[in-house]
Design a protein around this motif. Structure first.
Motif, PDB file in Angstrom:
ATOM      1  N   PRO A  17      -0.635 -51.703  36.119  1.00 29.33           N
ATOM      2  CA  PRO A  17       0.603 -52.127  35.111  1.00 29.33           C
ATOM      3  C   PRO A  17       0.755 -53.161  33.920  1.00 29.33           C
ATOM      4  O   PRO A  17      -0.075 -54.480  35.058  1.00 29.33           O
ATOM      5  N   ALA A  18       1.276 -53.385  32.922  1.00 27.17           N
ATOM      6  CA  ALA A  18       1.104 -54.196  32.419  1.00 27.17           C
ATOM      7  C   ALA A  18       1.569 -55.168  32.297  1.00 27.17           C
ATOM      8  O   ALA A  18       3.244 -55.376  33.034  1.00 27.17           O
ATOM      9  N   ARG A  19       1.287 -57.362  32.382  1.00 26.44           N
ATOM     10  CA  ARG A  19       1.947 -57.911  32.785  1.00 26.44           C
ATOM     11  C   ARG A  19       2.517 -58.575  31.410  1.00 26.44           C
ATOM     12  O   ARG A  19       1.574 -59.041  30.953  1.00 26.44           O
ATOM     13  N   VAL A  20       3.809 -58.768  31.364  1.00 28.45           N
ATOM     14  CA  VAL A  20       4.054 -59.799  30.600  1.00 28.45           C
ATOM     15  C   VAL A  20       3.864 -60.944  30.653  1.00 28.45           C
ATOM     16  O   VAL A  20       4.449 -61.797  31.061  1.00 28.45           O
ATOM     17  N   LEU A  21       3.269 -62.062  29.384  1.00 27.96           N
ATOM     18  CA  LEU A  21       3.464 -63.066  30.032  1.00 27.96           C
ATOM     19  C   LEU A  21       4.337 -63.600  29.245  1.00 27.96           C
ATOM     20  O   LEU A  21       3.995 -65.187  29.380  1.00 27.96           O
ATOM     21  N   ALA A  22       3.985 -63.700  27.960  1.00 27.81           N
ATOM     22  CA  ALA A  22       5.498 -63.927  26.826  1.00 27.81           C
ATOM     23  C   ALA A  22       6.314 -63.454  26.025  1.00 27.81           C
ATOM     24  O   ALA A  22       5.345 -61.955  25.814  1.00 27.81           O
ATOM     25  N   THR A  23       7.211 -63.257  25.580  1.00 24.53           N
ATOM     26  CA  THR A  23       8.163 -62.982  24.630  1.00 24.53           C
ATOM     27  C   THR A  23       7.998 -63.162  23.203  1.00 24.53           C
ATOM     28  O   THR A  23       8.869 -64.231  23.141  1.00 24.53           O
ATOM     29  N   HIS A  24       7.689 -62.542  21.624  1.00 25.50           N
ATOM     30  CA  HIS A  24       8.364 -63.382  20.511  1.00 25.50           C
ATOM     31  C   HIS A  24       9.187 -62.184  19.728  1.00 25.50           C
ATOM     32  O   HIS A  24       8.547 -60.735  20.028  1.00 25.50           O
ATOM     33  N   PRO A  25       9.611 -62.563  19.239  1.00 25.32           N
ATOM     34  CA  PRO A  25      10.004 -61.788  17.818  1.00 25.32           C
ATOM     35  C   PRO A  25       9.464 -60.833  17.055  1.00 25.32           C
ATOM     36  O   PRO A  25       8.286 -61.431  16.716  1.00 25.32           O
ATOM     37  N   HIS A  26       9.901 -59.420  17.156  1.00 27.16           N
ATOM     38  CA  HIS A  26       9.768 -58.793  15.819  1.00 27.16           C
ATOM     39  C   HIS A  26      10.799 -57.491  15.392  1.00 27.16           C
ATOM     40  O   HIS A  26      11.862 -57.738  16.362  1.00 27.16           O
ATOM     41  N   ASP A  27      10.593 -57.735  14.426  1.00 23.25           N
ATOM     42  CA  ASP A  27      10.915 -57.418  12.727  1.00 23.25           C
ATOM     43  C   ASP A  27      11.695 -55.994  13.751  1.00 23.25           C
ATOM     44  O   ASP A  27      11.015 -54.884  13.866  1.00 23.25           O
ATOM     45  N   PRO A  28      12.851 -56.148  13.841  1.00 15.98           N
ATOM     46  CA  PRO A  28      13.126 -54.040  14.374  1.00 15.98           C
ATOM     47  C   PRO A  28      13.541 -52.694  13.493  1.00 15.98           C
ATOM     48  O   PRO A  28      13.596 -52.010  13.508  1.00 15.98           O
ATOM     49  N   GLY A  29      12.975 -53.658  11.870  1.00 16.99           N
ATOM     50  CA  GLY A  29      13.405 -52.624  10.963  1.00 16.99           C
ATOM     51  C   GLY A  29      12.006 -52.079  10.178  1.00 16.99           C
ATOM     52  O   GLY A  29      11.515 -51.623   9.583  1.00 16.99           O
ATOM     53  N   ALA A  30      10.332 -52.656  11.401  1.00 17.96           N
ATOM     54  CA  ALA A  30       9.661 -52.007  11.664  1.00 17.96           C
ATOM     55  C   ALA A  30       9.170 -50.928  11.730  1.00 17.96           C
ATOM     56  O   ALA A  30       8.856 -51.173  13.344  1.00 17.96           O
ATOM     57  N   PHE A  31       8.549 -49.900  10.892  1.00 17.97           N
ATOM     58  CA  PHE A  31       8.389 -48.834  11.882  1.00 17.97           C
ATOM     59  C   PHE A  31       6.077 -49.370  12.305  1.00 17.97           C
ATOM     60  O   PHE A  31       5.236 -48.349  10.957  1.00 17.97           O
ATOM     61  N   THR A  32       6.148 -50.195  12.949  1.00 17.66           N
ATOM     62  CA  THR A  32       4.834 -50.064  13.072  1.00 17.66           C
ATOM     63  C   THR A  32       4.333 -49.658  13.307  1.00 17.66           C
ATOM     64  O   THR A  32       3.649 -48.704  14.483  1.00 17.66           O
ATOM     65  N   GLN A  33       2.808 -49.139  12.369  1.00 17.69           N
ATOM     66  CA  GLN A  33       1.423 -48.666  12.506  1.00 17.69           C
ATOM     67  C   GLN A  33       0.189 -49.144  12.675  1.00 17.69           C
ATOM     68  O   GLN A  33      -0.585 -48.788  13.460  1.00 17.69           O
ATOM     69  N   GLY A  34       0.283 -50.252  12.336  1.00 24.62           N
ATOM     70  CA  GLY A  34      -1.443 -51.017  13.113  1.00 24.62           C
ATOM     71  C   GLY A  34      -0.387 -52.887  12.953  1.00 24.62           C
ATOM     72  O   GLY A  34       0.367 -53.160  12.778  1.00 24.62           O
ATOM     73  N   LEU A  35      -1.522 -52.755  13.564  1.00 23.54           N
ATOM     74  CA  LEU A  35      -1.318 -54.221  14.435  1.00 23.54           C
ATOM     75  C   LEU A  35      -2.017 -55.842  14.600  1.00 23.54           C
ATOM     76  O   LEU A  35      -3.265 -54.799  15.360  1.00 23.54           O
ATOM     77  N   PHE A  36      -3.066 -56.378  14.065  1.00 22.77           N
ATOM     78  CA  PHE A  36      -4.389 -56.567  14.062  1.00 22.77           C
ATOM     79  C   PHE A  36      -3.920 -58.486  13.887  1.00 22.77           C
ATOM     80  O   PHE A  36      -3.332 -59.158  12.943  1.00 22.77           O
ATOM     81  N   PHE A  37      -5.690 -59.226  14.284  1.00 24.70           N
ATOM     82  CA  PHE A  37      -5.536 -60.638  14.405  1.00 24.70           C
ATOM     83  C   PHE A  37      -6.179 -60.455  13.024  1.00 24.70           C
ATOM     84  O   PHE A  37      -7.638 -59.765  12.747  1.00 24.70           O
ATOM     85  N   ALA A  38      -6.433 -61.351  12.028  1.00 28.04           N
ATOM     86  CA  ALA A  38      -7.266 -61.564  10.925  1.00 28.04           C
ATOM     87  C   ALA A  38      -7.737 -63.620  10.295  1.00 28.04           C
ATOM     88  O   ALA A  38      -6.505 -64.046  10.470  1.00 28.04           O
ATOM     89  N   ASP A  39      -8.654 -64.151  11.983  1.00 26.17           N
ATOM     90  CA  ASP A  39      -8.522 -65.762  11.235  1.00 26.17           C
ATOM     91  C   ASP A  39      -7.573 -66.081  11.951  1.00 26.17           C
ATOM     92  O   ASP A  39      -7.270 -67.073  11.453  1.00 26.17           O
ATOM     93  N   GLY A  40      -7.015 -65.532  13.429  1.00 29.90           N
ATOM     94  CA  GLY A  40      -5.730 -65.931  13.472  1.00 29.90           C
ATOM     95  C   GLY A  40      -4.161 -66.005  13.382  1.00 29.90           C
ATOM     96  O   GLY A  40      -3.389 -66.494  13.300  1.00 29.90           O
ATOM     97  N   ALA A  41      -4.225 -65.480  11.452  1.00 29.86           N
ATOM     98  CA  ALA A  41      -3.091 -64.666  11.336  1.00 29.86           C
ATOM     99  C   ALA A  41      -2.959 -63.201  11.782  1.00 29.86           C
ATOM    100  O   ALA A  41      -3.915 -62.883  11.581  1.00 29.86           O
ATOM    101  N   LEU A  42      -1.726 -63.150  11.726  1.00 28.87           N
ATOM    102  CA  LEU A  42      -1.682 -61.951  12.507  1.00 28.87           C
ATOM    103  C   LEU A  42      -0.539 -60.518  11.049  1.00 28.87           C
ATOM    104  O   LEU A  42       0.162 -61.203  10.439  1.00 28.87           O
ATOM    105  N   PHE A  43      -1.033 -59.856  11.335  1.00 30.75           N
ATOM    106  CA  PHE A  43      -0.986 -58.743   9.936  1.00 30.75           C
ATOM    107  C   PHE A  43      -0.721 -57.191  10.782  1.00 30.75           C
ATOM    108  O   PHE A  43      -0.917 -57.057  11.408  1.00 30.75           O
ATOM    109  N   GLU A  44       0.869 -56.370   9.970  1.00 33.07           N
ATOM    110  CA  GLU A  44       1.586 -55.202  10.361  1.00 33.07           C
ATOM    111  C   GLU A  44       1.194 -54.475   9.636  1.00 33.07           C
ATOM    112  O   GLU A  44       1.561 -55.149   7.946  1.00 33.07           O
TER     113      GLU A  44
END
Length: 243
Positions: A17-44
């Protein structure tokens, strides 16, 4: 009588089972297809015709730092970082874009047969999913196909692998319309573990049946793993799977 050769019993695949450690806001209008970090920055990267974008997002606030919109004909799909660039897929056009990560300026295109779903990289190759049980390993510079693996669960091929993330020597993949993330051996395609996110997904306040779990990002700098879904109002840090 000749000895009967027994069929080997399927290997049990651990489910965690996945254990949630923290919750952050996310754009509810973002139809997410890709999500990744590069040099500590989050891209979508997001989908839907006329709404598909590649963007940098602030992890703590969910706000868009900057974004580039795809031409309205394209349905954006998975994305990943490669060096100082971002590579993003389209669903049915057989076209990938390369973007300068600093400016989000388009600096190249590639073509590929079939559909584009998810994309990640293992430091040597881009890894692409296309809705079939096969994952393709591609040359990051030329997009030439290097090899393929067939993803299997107890010997059966598994389709609808969507967003991908390479995490600590495994490929993690969302299965479209299932609240599970599978852990794939990149050498054999064998699913060697499952992260069960059903409880997490059931608690997300979305009503659209297409607002499914999709989005896995691992920040190598912090060792933290994040997941979200299409049009989800939150992005979750979850515990890394047991090894």
């Amino acid at each position: 009588a000749p000895a009967q050769t027994a069929t080997p019993a399927p290997t049990a695949v651990p489910v965690e089972p996945a254990r949630v450690l923290a919750t952050h806001p996310h754009d509810p209008g973002a139809f997410t297809q890709g999500l990744f970090f590069a040099d500590g920055a989050l891209f979508e990267s997001t989908g839907q015709p006329g709404e598909s974008v590649v963007r940098e997002v602030d992890l703590e606030t969910g706000k868009v730092r900057r974004e580039v919109r795809l031409d309205p004909q394209y349905f954006g799909e998975g994305s990943t970082g490669w060096g100082d660039t971002i590579v993003s897929l389209t669903w049915k056009h057989g076209k990938a874009f390369r973007w300068d990560r600093k400016t989000l300026r388009q600096i190249g295109t590639f073509t590929y047969p079939g559909e584009g779903w998810g994309l990640t990289q293992d430091g040597k190759s881009l890894i692409l999913s296309d809705g079939t049980p096969e994952l393709r390993f591609l040359d990051p510079v030329t997009f030439a196909e290097q090899r393929r693996i067939t993803v299997t669960y107890q010997g059966r091929p598994i389709r609808r692998l969507n967003e991908l993330e390479y995490v600590r020597g495994e490929i993690l993949a969302n299965i479209w319309h299932q609240d599970l993330i599978v852990r794939i051996d990149p050498a054999t395609g064998v699913i060697r573990g499952i992260l069960d996110l059903r409880d997490l997904a059931a608690a997300v306040p979305v009503t659209d049946p297409e607002a499914v779990l999709n989005g896995i990002a691992y920040d190598e700098r912090t060792g933290k793993l994040y997941v979200t879904g299409k049009d989800w109002p939150s992005l979750y840090e979850i515990a890394l799977p047991s090894r």
